[in-house]
Design a protein around this motif. Structure first.
Motif, PDB file in Angstrom:
ATOM      1  N   PRO A  20      17.775  31.129   9.612  1.00 57.99           N
ATOM      2  CA  PRO A  20      18.357  32.477   9.520  1.00 57.99           C
ATOM      3  C   PRO A  20      17.282  33.556   9.308  1.00 57.99           C
ATOM      4  O   PRO A  20      17.418  34.668   9.814  1.00 57.99           O
ATOM      5  CB  PRO A  20      19.304  32.379   8.326  1.00 57.99           C
ATOM      6  CG  PRO A  20      19.708  30.938   8.304  1.00 57.99           C
ATOM      7  CD  PRO A  20      18.462  30.190   8.723  1.00 57.99           C
ATOM      8  N   PRO A  82      23.803  41.491  17.804  1.00 59.16           N
ATOM      9  CA  PRO A  82      24.786  41.191  16.754  1.00 59.16           C
ATOM     10  C   PRO A  82      25.525  39.866  16.973  1.00 59.16           C
ATOM     11  O   PRO A  82      25.800  39.144  16.014  1.00 59.16           O
ATOM     12  CB  PRO A  82      25.760  42.378  16.822  1.00 59.16           C
ATOM     13  CG  PRO A  82      24.957  43.481  17.402  1.00 59.16           C
ATOM     14  CD  PRO A  82      24.024  42.820  18.380  1.00 59.16           C
ATOM     15  N   LEU A  83      25.824  39.552  18.226  1.00 61.62           N
ATOM     16  CA  LEU A  83      26.459  38.256  18.508  1.00 61.62           C
ATOM     17  C   LEU A  83      25.517  37.102  18.163  1.00 61.62           C
ATOM     18  O   LEU A  83      25.945  36.080  17.618  1.00 61.62           O
ATOM     19  CB  LEU A  83      26.871  38.164  19.977  1.00 61.62           C
ATOM     20  CG  LEU A  83      28.093  38.978  20.395  1.00 61.62           C
ATOM     21  CD1 LEU A  83      28.285  38.907  21.902  1.00 61.62           C
ATOM     22  CD2 LEU A  83      29.326  38.480  19.675  1.00 61.62           C
ATOM     23  N   GLN A  85      23.206  37.135  15.919  1.00 61.77           N
ATOM     24  CA  GLN A  85      23.094  37.039  14.466  1.00 61.77           C
ATOM     25  C   GLN A  85      24.295  36.322  13.849  1.00 61.77           C
ATOM     26  O   GLN A  85      24.156  35.708  12.802  1.00 61.77           O
ATOM     27  CB  GLN A  85      22.950  38.429  13.849  1.00 61.77           C
ATOM     28  CG  GLN A  85      21.602  39.043  14.105  1.00 61.77           C
ATOM     29  CD  GLN A  85      21.493  40.413  13.476  1.00 61.77           C
ATOM     30  OE1 GLN A  85      22.233  41.321  13.828  1.00 61.77           O
ATOM     31  NE2 GLN A  85      20.562  40.540  12.546  1.00 61.77           N
ATOM     32  N   SER A  86      25.444  36.406  14.502  1.00 61.15           N
ATOM     33  CA  SER A  86      26.633  35.764  13.945  1.00 61.15           C
ATOM     34  C   SER A  86      26.901  34.378  14.533  1.00 61.15           C
ATOM     35  O   SER A  86      27.909  33.765  14.214  1.00 61.15           O
ATOM     36  CB  SER A  86      27.854  36.663  14.153  1.00 61.15           C
ATOM     37  OG  SER A  86      28.122  36.802  15.534  1.00 61.15           O
ATOM     38  N   THR A  87      26.009  33.906  15.374  1.00 52.60           N
ATOM     39  CA  THR A  87      26.168  32.590  16.013  1.00 52.60           C
ATOM     40  C   THR A  87      25.157  31.625  15.416  1.00 52.60           C
ATOM     41  O   THR A  87      23.979  31.958  15.283  1.00 52.60           O
ATOM     42  CB  THR A  87      25.939  32.708  17.538  1.00 52.60           C
ATOM     43  OG1 THR A  87      26.861  33.680  18.062  1.00 52.60           O
ATOM     44  CG2 THR A  87      26.157  31.387  18.242  1.00 52.60           C
ATOM     45  N   TYR A  94      24.640  29.877  21.064  1.00 50.12           N
ATOM     46  CA  TYR A  94      23.433  30.649  20.773  1.00 50.12           C
ATOM     47  C   TYR A  94      22.471  30.586  21.959  1.00 50.12           C
ATOM     48  O   TYR A  94      21.885  31.602  22.338  1.00 50.12           O
ATOM     49  CB  TYR A  94      22.739  30.133  19.514  1.00 50.12           C
ATOM     50  CG  TYR A  94      21.566  30.987  19.103  1.00 50.12           C
ATOM     51  CD1 TYR A  94      21.758  32.092  18.286  1.00 50.12           C
ATOM     52  CD2 TYR A  94      20.279  30.717  19.561  1.00 50.12           C
ATOM     53  CE1 TYR A  94      20.693  32.899  17.919  1.00 50.12           C
ATOM     54  CE2 TYR A  94      19.216  31.519  19.210  1.00 50.12           C
ATOM     55  CZ  TYR A  94      19.425  32.612  18.382  1.00 50.12           C
ATOM     56  OH  TYR A  94      18.368  33.411  18.035  1.00 50.12           O
TER      57      TYR A  94
END
Length: 130
Positions: A20, A82-83, A85-87, A94
Motif C-alpha cells: 500500500p 483512484p480506482l 488505490q481502492s483495488t 489491478y
C-alpha cells in the motif's frame, strides 16, 4: 514523464515492493507530475502562440496535442488512479487498471513528443513572388 515511467516507478517498486505504501507513493507522484504537466502545458500553449501565431496550423496542432495531453492527465488522476488505490495490488483487476494507466500515460507521452518535434522543426522560408 519518461523519468517517472522508466526510472522512478521501477526503483520504487524494487525498493518498496507491491505494498500500500508503494501504491500511495505512486499515486502522489502521478498527481504531482500531472499538476506540473498542466503548468508546462500552459507554457507550451503560450510559447506556441507567441512563436507561430494563433492561427497557424502548427500552433493549432501543438495546442490540440497539449489539450489532449491535459485531458488524458485529468482522466488518469481522477478516474484511473483512484480506482487503482481502492483495488488490491497484484490482482487481475489491478493489473487491468495498470495496463489502462500505462496506455493513457503512453498516449500522453507520444502527444508530448509529437508537440515537441512540431515546435522544434524548422520552418520553411516563405518564397516571395518577386
Amino acid at each position: 514523464m519518461i523519468g517517472f515511467a522508466f526510472i522512478f516507478a521501477p526503483i520504487a517498486f524494487a525498493t518498496i515492493g507491491p505494498t500500500p505504501a508503494f501504491a500511495a507513493t505512486i499515486a502522489r507522484v502521478v498527481g504531482a507530475v500531472t499538476v506540473f504537466g498542466y503548468a508546462c502545458a500552459l507554457i507550451a500553449v503560450l510559447a506556441s502562440v507567441a512563436l507561430f501565431g494563433s492561427q497557424s496550423r502548427r500552433s493549432i496542432a501543438i495546442v490540440t496535442l497539449v489539450v489532449i495531453m491535459s485531458a488524458l492527465g485529468l482522466y488518469e488522476t481522477h478516474a484511473i488512479v483512484p480506482l487503482m488505490q481502492s483495488t488490491p495490488l497484484q490482482t487481475p483487476a489491478y493489473d487491468a487498471l495498470h495496463r489502462r494507466s500505462s496506455a493513457v500515460y503512453s498516449a500522453i507521452l507520444l502527444c508530448g513528443l509529437a508537440a515537441f518535434v512540431m515546435s522544434a522543426w524548422p520552418t520553411r522560408p516563405s518564397t516571395g513572388s518577386g
